[in-house]
Structure formats: structure tokens, C-alpha cells
Design an enzyme around this catalytic site. Structure first.
Site, PDB file in Angstrom:
ATOM      1  N   ILE A 159       0.837  -1.299   0.100  1.00 50.87           N
ATOM      2  CA  ILE A 159      -0.408   0.264   0.251  1.00 50.87           C
ATOM      3  C   ILE A 159       1.234   1.077  -0.073  1.00 50.87           C
ATOM      4  O   ILE A 159       0.905   2.100  -0.030  1.00 50.87           O
ATOM      5  CB  ILE A 159      -1.464  -0.539   1.330  1.00 50.87           C
ATOM      6  CG1 ILE A 159      -1.870  -1.307   0.770  1.00 50.87           C
ATOM      7  CG2 ILE A 159      -1.493   1.658   1.128  1.00 50.87           C
ATOM      8  CD1 ILE A 159      -2.724  -0.993   2.704  1.00 50.87           C
ATOM      9  N   ASP A 178      11.439   2.000   6.334  1.00 46.67           N
ATOM     10  CA  ASP A 178      10.452   0.954   6.913  1.00 46.67           C
ATOM     11  C   ASP A 178      11.595   0.053   6.866  1.00 46.67           C
ATOM     12  O   ASP A 178      12.641   0.300   6.377  1.00 46.67           O
ATOM     13  CB  ASP A 178      10.060   0.391   4.987  1.00 46.67           C
ATOM     14  CG  ASP A 178       9.427  -0.980   5.467  1.00 46.67           C
ATOM     15  OD1 ASP A 178       9.645  -1.425   6.264  1.00 46.67           O
ATOM     16  OD2 ASP A 178       7.991  -0.480   5.385  1.00 46.67           O
ATOM     17  N   SER A 236      -3.568   3.157   7.779  1.00 48.87           N
ATOM     18  CA  SER A 236      -3.122   2.818   8.090  1.00 48.87           C
ATOM     19  C   SER A 236      -4.037   1.214   9.663  1.00 48.87           C
ATOM     20  O   SER A 236      -4.774   0.643   9.594  1.00 48.87           O
ATOM     21  CB  SER A 236      -2.101   2.605   7.949  1.00 48.87           C
ATOM     22  OG  SER A 236      -1.350   1.512   8.698  1.00 48.87           O
ATOM     23  N   ARG A 237      -3.576   2.244  10.399  1.00 51.96           N
ATOM     24  CA  ARG A 237      -4.359   1.722  11.776  1.00 51.96           C
ATOM     25  C   ARG A 237      -4.420   2.589  13.167  1.00 51.96           C
ATOM     26  O   ARG A 237      -3.171   3.269  13.102  1.00 51.96           O
ATOM     27  CB  ARG A 237      -3.177   0.631  12.152  1.00 51.96           C
ATOM     28  CG  ARG A 237      -2.986  -0.841  11.465  1.00 51.96           C
ATOM     29  CD  ARG A 237      -4.642  -1.808  11.821  1.00 51.96           C
ATOM     30  NE  ARG A 237      -4.856  -2.699  11.075  1.00 51.96           N
ATOM     31  CZ  ARG A 237      -5.111  -2.659  10.361  1.00 51.96           C
ATOM     32  NH1 ARG A 237      -5.524  -1.850   9.541  1.00 51.96           N
ATOM     33  NH2 ARG A 237      -4.571  -3.961   9.145  1.00 51.96           N
ATOM     34  N   ASP A 261      -8.917   8.019   8.524  1.00 50.71           N
ATOM     35  CA  ASP A 261      -9.218   7.389   8.188  1.00 50.71           C
ATOM     36  C   ASP A 261      -9.508   5.943   9.312  1.00 50.71           C
ATOM     37  O   ASP A 261     -10.717   4.833   9.088  1.00 50.71           O
ATOM     38  CB  ASP A 261      -9.388   6.656   6.490  1.00 50.71           C
ATOM     39  CG  ASP A 261     -10.274   5.329   6.261  1.00 50.71           C
ATOM     40  OD1 ASP A 261     -11.611   6.066   6.038  1.00 50.71           O
ATOM     41  OD2 ASP A 261      -9.948   4.088   5.207  1.00 50.71           O
ATOM     42  N   GLU A 266     -12.137   3.294  17.551  1.00 53.15           N
ATOM     43  CA  GLU A 266     -13.353   3.634  16.177  1.00 53.15           C
ATOM     44  C   GLU A 266     -14.528   2.355  16.467  1.00 53.15           C
ATOM     45  O   GLU A 266     -15.371   1.676  16.361  1.00 53.15           O
ATOM     46  CB  GLU A 266     -12.484   3.187  15.184  1.00 53.15           C
ATOM     47  CG  GLU A 266     -11.500   2.073  14.372  1.00 53.15           C
ATOM     48  CD  GLU A 266     -10.931   2.263  12.675  1.00 53.15           C
ATOM     49  OE1 GLU A 266     -11.968   1.012  12.210  1.00 53.15           O
ATOM     50  OE2 GLU A 266     -10.673   2.442  12.780  1.00 53.15           O
TER      51      GLU A 266
END
Length: 334
Positions: A159, A178, A236-237, A261, A266
């Protein structure tokens, strides 16, 4: 064999049923749908089922797994990539088969990240409401040209790589961080240390898994290292971001804009209609008061192509379990 599908929305039924019909994977299997999320109180709904099929906010801690196992469940099928909501060690101790969907239409989430950036940067959500009211003034809608800006991608997996390619195509300078950098990312951006990425990026976009090392990756200290006025994007998280730290950074004007998002709490909010309810989450309510904050309800994955792929892979995992075959998507504790 019966499979209890939890957190099932109409679109889950549609795409799982379509995939079952197309693959013939449903032969001998019955999908039983429940709108309720899986937790200790709803686990008895799976009594007599050989497997459960779950989503990101379903709870699969040790007590839930033990209850499922006692009721006859022997497999956990995740309709998502993340498995931080599963006590994998306990599942393995119980002998439960656990499988996930490790990758599905990465472009779906990448494109949603771009949509969030473009909406927040050019204020199109505010412009839409103004024009509908007959207000065509441009004051307060001033944006920035993305071409030539620097975008930092934290997590350069599938992603993150898809997101990097989009921004590179728009003429942005792309930085990536990363711990396991991919060779493919070198074709679109430069891999740098996280501190350098935070200091240089006009936009920081998160695309990493949630682990003990990445929990609250964005906190007071990392926000202080970000470029003043930068935009933070999280598709993502939720728990990658310390919400209270972000609120402090927004109040101090250190953080310029925020688009999310996903949200750490959540599970009590997303995937349900609370328009007639009082939301008790004070941190979330505080976020919604900022004009430079944009929130969507975990819809980054929500495209036809992604849902088709998720359903197909989930039923493929089921077929592997039923046949006793090795499954490439199986999640193990070791």
C-alpha cells in the site's frame, strides 16, 4: 460446515455470496451472517459453527477464543490484513486455524489517501457546502500546489508503495521509511531515517502495521520533529497515532492538517449509524471541532475490486482449511 460471519454488512453478504457462487467454494459450506460484532457476549452465536469470519473491530482475545473453541469453532477467517485484534498465541495453543487477507487491491487504500490529501488541501468539502448554499466566495479555500512538495511514506509495503507511485506521478518528492525497505520503492523514492522523513516531509502518510514497536508511533516527540505546518494522514491503523498528542499539536499550530480514515477507539464508532446518538468519546469530539481535520470512517478499503478480492481470498483460505491443505495466508505465533 457452517461459518459464522460477524460484523456482516449488506456489502459483505453481497461479495461473499458472489465469490462463493463463482468459486464453487460454498459447496458444502453455509455462511451464516450476523450484524453484531464478535466479542465475549456474541460468541455463543457461533455455537456449532466450524469457523468464524471476522473483520477489523471484532474482538478475538483469549476469553473469546476459548469460548469459540468450546462451541466447536476450529478456524478464524479474517476479512482483513491486520490481526492485532487476535491473540495469536492463544489461538495456536487451542489449535485454531487463523488466516488473513494479507494484500488486497493496495491501490484502493492508496487512492483514498490521495483523496484525503486533495480534499483537505484544496478544501473541496467546504467548497461543496458553500456552493450548495449559493456562496461562491473563495476566502478560506486557499490551498497549496502538490507538485514539487515532499511526501513522506511511513511503511513502504504494497500500500505504501502504491501511494508513493501516485505522489511521484504528481511531481512530488517522495521519501520512505521502513525497517525492511523494498527494492521496488527505490524506483520511486529515497529511503531515509524516520527522523529525517518527519523533518523534511510536507505530508506524512502512514502505511505500516500495528505492532508493539509502532504503537503510538506518532506521539508528542515525533510530532515535535515534524516540519511545522505539515499534514499527517493515517489510512493504516488507528493506534499508530496518539490522539491526545495530535490534539495538542493541532492546538499549538505545530501540526497543520490531519486526515484520518482510522481511529484508535473506532470500534465503538465506525461501521454504524450514530447520527441520532450522543458520542461520548471526548477526544473524537474534540478532533471534529478543528476546521483543518478530515475524518472518514474506515472506508479506504471500500471499493468493488477490493471487496471482490477480500471475499475471494477469504473463501480460498476456508477451502484450504476444509481440505487440510497448507495455507499461505495462515497466521502463526512463531
Amino acid at each position: 460446515m457452517q461459518i459464522a460471519v460477524f460484523s456482516a454488512r449488506p456489502y459483505d453478504r453481497r461479495f461473499l455470496d458472489e465469490a462463493s457462487a463463482q468459486q464453487g467454494a460454498g459447496q458444502g459450506h453455509e455462511l451464516v451472517y450476523f450484524e453484531a460484532a464478535l466479542d465475549l457476549h456474541t460468541a455463543p452465536l457461533a455455537q456449532g459453527c466450524a469457523a468464524v469470519c471476522v473483520f477489523v473491530n471484532d474482538r478475538l482475545d483469549a476469553p473469546v477464543l476459548q469460548a469459540l473453541h468450546a462451541g466447536g469453532v476450529r478456524a478464524v477467517l479474517l476479512r482483513c490484513a491486520g490481526f492485532n485484534n487476535v491473540d495469536v498465541a492463544e489461538a495456536q495453543r487451542l489449535g485454531l486455524f487463523v488466516a488473513r487477507v494479507p494484500a488486497y487491491s493496495p491501490e484502493a487504500v492508496a487512492e483514498h489517501a490521495l483523496a484525503l490529501v486533495m480534499t483537505l488541501n484544496r478544501h473541496t468539502h467546504r467548497a461543496y457546502n458553500r456552493v450548495r448554499e449559493g456562496n461562491f466566495m473563495l476566502d478560506g479555500l486557499l490551498g497549496r500546489t502538490l507538485h514539487g512538495r515532499t511526501v513522506g511514506i511511513v511503511g513502504t509495503g504494497k500500500i505504501g508503495l502504491a501511494t508513493a507511485r501516485i505522489f511521484r506521478g504528481m511531481g512530488c518528492t517522495v521519501l520512505g521509511h521502513d525497517p525492511y525497505p523494498s527494492a521496488a520503492f527505490a524506483e520511486v523514492g529515497d529511503s531515509v531515517a524516520l527522523d529525517e522523513l518527519l523533518a523534511r516531509a510536507d505530508i506524512v502518510s502512514l502505511h505500516c502495521p500495528l505492532t508493539p514497536d509502532t504503537h503510538h508511533l506518532i506521539n508528542d516527540a515525533s510530532l515535535a520533529r515534524m516540519k511545522p505546518g505539515a499534514m499527517l494522514v493515517n489510512t493504516s491503523r488507528g493506534a499508530l497515532v496518539d490522539t491526545h498528542a495530535v490534539i495538542r499539536a493541532l492546538k499549538s499550530r505545530r501540526l497543520g492538517q490531519l486526515a484520518i480514515d482510522v481511529y484508535e477507539q473506532e470500534s465503538a464508532l465506525f461501521f454504524q449509524d450514530l447520527s441520532g446518538e450522543i458520542i461520548d468519546d471526548e477526544a473524537f469530539q474534540r478532533l471534529m471541532t478543528f476546521p483543518n481535520v478530515l475524518v472518514t470512517g474506515h472506508q479506504g478499503f471500500f471499493t468493488v475490486e477490493a471487496l471482490q478480492e477480500i471475499s475471494a481470498i477469504t473463501l480460498g483460505n476456508l477451502a484450504d482449511f476444509a481440505a487440510g491443505r497448507d495455507c499461505a495466508n495462515q497466521v502463526r505465533a512463531d
